[in-house]
Design a protein around this motif. Structure first.
Motif, PDB file in Angstrom:
ATOM      1  N   ALA A 449       0.818  -1.217   0.000  1.00 42.80           N
ATOM      2  CA  ALA A 449       0.000   0.000   0.000  1.00 42.80           C
ATOM      3  C   ALA A 449       0.851   1.266   0.000  1.00 42.80           C
ATOM      4  N   ASP A 453      -0.356   4.966  -5.476  1.00 46.63           N
ATOM      5  CA  ASP A 453      -0.796   6.370  -5.432  1.00 46.63           C
ATOM      6  C   ASP A 453      -2.290   6.400  -5.114  1.00 46.63           C
ATOM      7  N   PRO A 454      -2.693   7.095  -4.085  1.00 42.79           N
ATOM      8  CA  PRO A 454      -4.137   7.124  -3.762  1.00 42.79           C
ATOM      9  C   PRO A 454      -4.963   7.835  -4.843  1.00 42.79           C
ATOM     10  N   ASP A 455      -4.321   8.747  -5.670  1.00 43.46           N
ATOM     11  CA  ASP A 455      -5.047   9.475  -6.708  1.00 43.46           C
ATOM     12  C   ASP A 455      -4.885   8.820  -8.065  1.00 43.46           C
TER      13      ASP A 455
END
Length: 664
Positions: A449, A453-455
């Motif tokens: 995790a 990239d969260p975006d």
């Protein structure tokens, strides 16, 4: 400690013993010796045979001696029981004779090994071997009686019950036919013969039962009569041996109804006579057959004698039962077991203390490991029980307000096979929302995790929008670029094809070079040249080829063959001539036929020296008659293959280890 000897192997007779040893010797060391062998090899063979026979005798005798019990190493109960049944002196003598025979066989082997070591011939070594094995066999035959006696002892030992002298034991004794076997049969599963006559039990019987999660053994002894010890027979001596040596609780049975055939006074007299054997043991006087007569029904004098036995000192207690109606049966058994357990525990505690009362020995070691912690300052801390436990109501399936169990939840959700248990429901976490979080994925020791990239989804959507916009604007519709790309692709394909062809050529050259390198090199002077080619070349050079052609033709003819004209040149139409212009295959076939003609003998040996056909048949008959005697005796003739040794010397000569001898 070993309590049974059922594992003792059978003892063979002297003749069987001898057959076993000699057959094993012949199987392991078969006779493979010849008079033509070296004397050292002959000596070594017979030395090995005598030594192996002696070791086999010693091994078998030692096995018999080790399997039988040693009287000095067993419990005194078993020792006296063996003495009672088989006479310990005879037992020792039989084992001693086997031990003496073992020593004599080893001595004979040692003496004859010295003699064979200096044997001068095959005959002398063989006779010494026969003498050695003969003396060993004579010693073995003298063991006829001891071996028969030991086999009978072994069979009887195997039938004896397994009695542990040190376990919790109830020993039942008394006059014959007073109900001892009936009591044992009722309290255990022992297969005891119960009959209404005296001396039904002729040996010791053992039964086992459980009481308070512990295993007890009860021993039924043969009946005893009131007469001196020297006059007791073997059956009675078994009971005396058990009473004297076993650490047990004694149950002395009495029949007050006198149906056993003996008076009450005689039974009391027997108790007094064997009372010295009850020292340091629990003693119970068990009154049997109370359904017929009770102690209260006896006269005052007899009651007084019974009371004197109980009050005479020692651990004596009176119990009553009836084996016929089982009245008081379990009470007698339980009372005897309780007192026996208490007595054994007291002895263990007493064994762990010294004269001053301090705890020592095994008990002291156990007590040192036990530590009871107490609060400091004398504070009393009572047991704490939570209120929820106190208020907890017993589960009742019919109560509508009962608490829900996991079983109830399962039934509400479809039952077994449909409902899955939620294992995360009972997790104790700081935040209940964390119960159902997925555990992190780890790769190469790192959390995956951390590298995501969260975006990434938003960026991917923007990239797709940009791609669609460029396509709508015609960014990818440039024809010149496409033509340029097609030209470059065609050029790359052409160059790649050239590279493949060049690589294939190099590979083929290497193959040819390798095949030429492995080909046999023929000198130029040995190479075959056709005659016509040679003539044409010489004529072009201006030379006369007549003499050279004639010489070549003469060399091509077979040796030793002349023409029909008597000269070296063949005549016209001669079949034996060989033309130099023949093909190699024709010349090879011709040379093979010539070689076969040369290999054939010019003289027929079978007909040489024989004047006629009659003389030849007569010679054949005489040859067959001369061989007839040799064939009848299966002996070698001059046509048989002769081998000096049955085994190859290169394989068996010299010192060898324990490994394989299949190859040198």
């Amino acid at each position: 400690m070993k309590t049974t000897w059922k594992e003792i192997p059978p003892v063979p007779t002297s003749q069987e013993f001898l057959d076993i040893v000699l057959s094993r010797t012949q199987r392991r060391l078969p006779t493979q010796i010849r008079a033509g062998f070296k004397i050292t090899r002959i000596r070594a063979f017979y030395l090995r045979k005598v030594k192996f026979t002696s070791e086999t005798f010693a091994e078998k005798l030692s096995s018999i001696l080790d399997n039988f019990p040693r009287l000095a190493d067993i419990h005194p109960f078993h020792k006296d029981l063996l003495n009672t049944l088989y006479d310990a002196d005879h037992f020792r003598i039989a084992l001693g004779q086997l031990n003496t025979a073992k020593g004599l066989i080893e001595t004979v082997c040692r003496d004859y090994l010295r003699l064979i070591k200096y044997g001068q011939s095959l005959f002398q070594c063989k006779q010494l071997k026969r003498a050695a094995l003969g003396r060993m066999a004579t010693i073995c035959k003298r063991l006829k009686d001891p071996l028969v006696y030991l086999e009978q002892v072994r069979q009887h030992l195997g039938r004896l019950p397994a009695i542990d002298p040190n376990t919790r034991t109830l020993l039942i004794c008394g006059y014959p036919n007073v109900g001892k076997s009936s009591f044992l049969k009722n309290i255990s599963r022992a297969d005891v013969d119960v009959q209404p006559y005296a001396f039904t039990t002729k040996s010791l019987f053992v039964g086992h039962f459980d009481y308070k999660m512990l295993r007890f053994q009860a021993i039924d002894t043969p009946g005893i009569l009131d007469h001196p010890l020297e006059e007791m027979n073997t059956i009675e001596m078994q009971s005396i041996t058990a009473i004297a040596h076993l650490r047990s609780a004694i149950l002395y049975f009495m029949d007050l109804s006198e149906q056993c055939g003996y008076s009450v006074s005689a039974q009391i007299s027997l108790f007094k006579s064997i009372r010295p054997l009850f020292a340091n043991k629990l003693v119970f006087i068990v009154i049997n057959k109370i359904d017929i007569t009770r102690p209260e029904n006896l006269d005052e004098e007899t009651q007084k004698e019974l009371q004197e036995l109980v009050n005479s000192g020692g651990n004596v207690e009176m119990l009553q039962l009836s084996c016929a109606t089982t009245e008081g049966l379990m009470n007698v058994r339980n009372a005897a077991c309780d007192r026996l357990l208490a007595e054994r525990n007291a002895q263990k505690l007493q064994a762990g203390t010294n004269a001053s009362g301090e705890i020592t020995g095994r008990l002291g070691e156990v007590m040192k490991r036990i530590h009871v912690a107490q609060p400091i300052g004398g504070i009393v801390r009572e047991a704490y029980i939570p209120d929820a436990v106190k208020e907890k109501v017993k589960y009742d399936k019919n109560d509508p307000d009962r608490r829900k169990l996991a079983r109830d939840i399962e039934e509400e959700n479809g039952g077994a096979g449909v409902y899955n248990v939620n294992l995360k429901d009972q997790y104790l976490l700081e935040n209940d929302e964390w119960k159902y979080d997925k555990p992190p994925e780890v790769y190469l020791g790192r959390n995956v995790a951390d590298y995501i990239d969260p975006d990434i989804e938003a960026k991917l959507a923007e990239l797709e929008e940009e791609e669609a916009r460029l396509q709508d604007e015609g960014y990818y519709d440039n024809e010149s670029d496409e033509e340029l790309d097609d030209a470059e692709t065609a050029d790359i394909k052409y160059k790649a094809e050239l590279i493949r062809e060049k690589r294939q050529l190099i590979r083929n050259e290497n193959k040819m070079r390798k095949s030429l390198k492995n080909r046999a090199l023929i000198p130029r002077s040995k190479k075959a040249v056709q005659l016509e080619k040679m003539e044409k070349g010489l004529q072009n050079a201006g030379y006369d080829t007549a003499a050279i052609t004639e010489r070549a033709r003469s060399l091509s003819r077979p040796r030793g063959r002349t023409s029909s004209t008597g000269h070296g040149t063949p005549a016209a139409g001669d079949d034996d001539s060989m033309d130099v212009d023949q093909t190699p295959r024709q010349r090879l076939a011709r040379s093979i036929s010539v070689a076969r003609q040369r290999s054939q003998s010019a003289v027929n040996r079978r007909e040489d020296g024989v004047t006629s056909v009659t003389a030849r048949s007569k010679a054949d008959k005489l040859a067959k008659l001369g061989q007839k005697k040799m064939n009848r005796n299966a002996r070698q003739g001059e046509a048989d293959r002769h081998e000096t040794a049955a085994l190859p010397k290169w394989l068996l000569a010299g010192k060898r280890g324990n490994g394989s001898t299949r190859s040198r």
